[in-house]
Design an enzyme around this catalytic site. Structure first.
Site, mmCIF file in Angstrom:
data_model
loop_
_atom_site.group_PDB
_atom_site.id
_atom_site.type_symbol
_atom_site.label_atom_id
_atom_site.label_comp_id
_atom_site.label_asym_id
_atom_site.label_seq_id
_atom_site.Cartn_x
_atom_site.Cartn_y
_atom_site.Cartn_z
ATOM 1 N N PHE A 1 1.073 2.359 -1.002
ATOM 2 C CA PHE A 1 2.004 1.631 -0.130
ATOM 3 C C PHE A 1 2.901 0.771 -1.002
ATOM 4 C CE2 PHE A 1 3.633 -1.731 2.491
ATOM 5 C CZ PHE A 1 3.960 -1.094 3.675
ATOM 6 N N ASP B 1 2.557 -2.097 -9.168
ATOM 7 C CA ASP B 1 2.857 -2.860 -7.958
ATOM 8 C C ASP B 1 1.665 -3.783 -7.726
ATOM 9 O OD1 ASP B 1 2.939 -3.787 -5.374
ATOM 10 O OD2 ASP B 1 3.667 -1.926 -4.495
ATOM 11 N N LYS C 1 3.641 -11.418 -1.823
ATOM 12 C CA LYS C 1 2.551 -12.029 -1.054
ATOM 13 C C LYS C 1 2.118 -13.397 -1.614
ATOM 14 C CE LYS C 1 0.935 -7.663 0.848
ATOM 15 N NZ LYS C 1 1.154 -7.852 2.260
#
Ligand code: PLP
Length: 391
Positions: free
Chosen positions: A137, A222, A251
């Protein structure tokens, strides 16, 4: 307006993108959220692995209000003090040389894709293909959706951005056959988060590093979900003993404030004037949030606390596993998942919500736990008690 009125207004005014439970969140403090009816929830979703310091941490609220009084945004046309201070502190604690700040993880990954393509153009005879993992993702912009290896998205918003090859995770032979003259980068998460917490094998990661070095291919990690102490190290790649060439953060970096970052080693910083930008890049308020979060994480060594709490959480989950309630416990630090019988993930989440525990089910049979890094044993014990009664 009471809760019912708010829910009716939400239905009327907010564009539908997903289903949500019939509650409205109003307030947060530490490990807890409160809804508009005054119910208190123990938060094991953590703003989606975001609120690393918990909700409304004083270090963050102080920094935000101080900065808001001073300067919110001077525009991306000018340097601002907070951005430079934050960049310096962040880079001192990473293996990277330069940073570009954005607002969301997808935007950071979009920047990483652009940077790799630019490198391919200038240093690798126009190579542009990026190999990513199945079930990965990387975000919801068109390019990051194209990079994402979620099978459910395969036919969504066609035609996708070309140039992404998906291979199964941890299968070196399949990866090697995907490499060709057009390959510029390999991009992956150290632990796949959204697909249910699937770690990269240590051997696979070192082989990727070796392959990338031998073939002149960039390794993009990532770390939007795995960075910032989440896995028990400041960055997820530290578990593997490899350094990426390009890394993205999101985040936890803003502790809940919209903030993300694209970082790279000097020799891959190939953007030229006008290649990259954005209205909110390096915006002072976001920089103040980021600086306050990082200082707090470093001062408290929160990644070490996350490692200890993660071990305790997993030990408590193992007791449930012995009782046959759950299986396949996996993860590191405070990014943990397990499977349950059947496809009851959503039901368990709904039942725990009624019992005032917030959880996430990224797959039908999987429950994922990603609480704030400030969690204590008593919060783990409370969550286990509720989980036991729900499963
Ligand atoms: C590994 C990873 N990359 C990218 C993203 C996208 O981040 P954002 O939702 O901030 O765009 C996410 C979000 O869950 C993620 O987990």
């Amino acid at each position: 307006m009471n809760t019912r009125g708010l829910l009716e207004a939400a239905e009327k005014y907010l564009m539908f993108v997903t289903t949500k439970p019939p509650i409205v969140m109003e307030r947060g403090k530490g490990m807890y959220l409160w809804d508009t009816d005054g119910h208190r929830y123990l938060d094991f979703v953590g703003g989606w692995a975001v609120t690393c310091l918990g909700h409304s941490h004083p270090a963050m609220t102080r920094a935000l209000s101080k900065q808001a009084r001073k300067l919110v945004s001077a525009s991306p046309a000018f340097h601002n003090r907070t951005q430079i201070q934050f960049a310096e502190l962040l880079l001192r604690h990473t293996c990277m040389d330069k940073v570009f700040f954005v607002s969301t993880g997808a935007e950071a990954n979009e920047g990483a894709i652009k940077l790799a393509r630019k490198y391919g153009k200038t240093h690798k005879s126009g190579a542009y293909e990026i190999i990513t993992a199945l079930d990965s993702f990387h975000g919801r912009t068109l390019a990051t959706m194209s990079a994402t290896g979620k099978p459910q998205w395969k036919d969504l918003f066609e035609p996708k951005v070309p140039g992404f090859i998906h291979v199964p995770l941890n299968d070196l032979a399949r990866l090697e056959t995907a490499i060709n003259d057009k390959t510029v980068a390999i991009m992956l998460e150290p632990i796949q988060g959204e697909s249910g917490v699937n770690p990269v094998d240590v051997g696979y990661m070192s082989s990727l590093r070796r392959l990338c070095d031998e073939r002149g291919i960039l390794l993009i990690l990532d770390e939007i979900q795995t960075g910032y102490g989440r896995t028990g190290r400041l960055f997820g790649h530290e578990h593997f003993g490899v350094e990426p060439d390009i890394m993205t953060l999101g985040k936890g970096i803003g502790g809940g404030f919209p903030l993300a970052a694209l970082l790279a080693k000097q020799r891959f910083c190939v953007f030229e004037k006008g290649d990259q930008g954005g209205t909110y890049t390096g915006q002072s308020l976001a920089m103040a949030a980021g600086l306050a979060v990082l200082k707090e994480i470093l001062a408290k060594k929160l990644w070490e606390h996350a490692a200890r709490m993660g071990e305790y959480l997993i030990a408590r989950l193992r007791e449930m596993e012995k009782d046959g309630k759950i299986r396949d416990i996996r993860g590191r630090g405070l990014l943990v998942a397990f499977d349950i019988e059947g496809k009851a993930g959503e039901d368990v989440v709904a039942d725990c919500l009624k019992k005032r525990l917030l959880l996430n089910s990224p797959r039908p049979a999987t429950i994922r736990l990603m609480p704030p890094l400030i969690i204590d044993k008593k919060h783990v014990d409370a969550a286990i008690t509720i989980l036991r009664s729900a499963i």
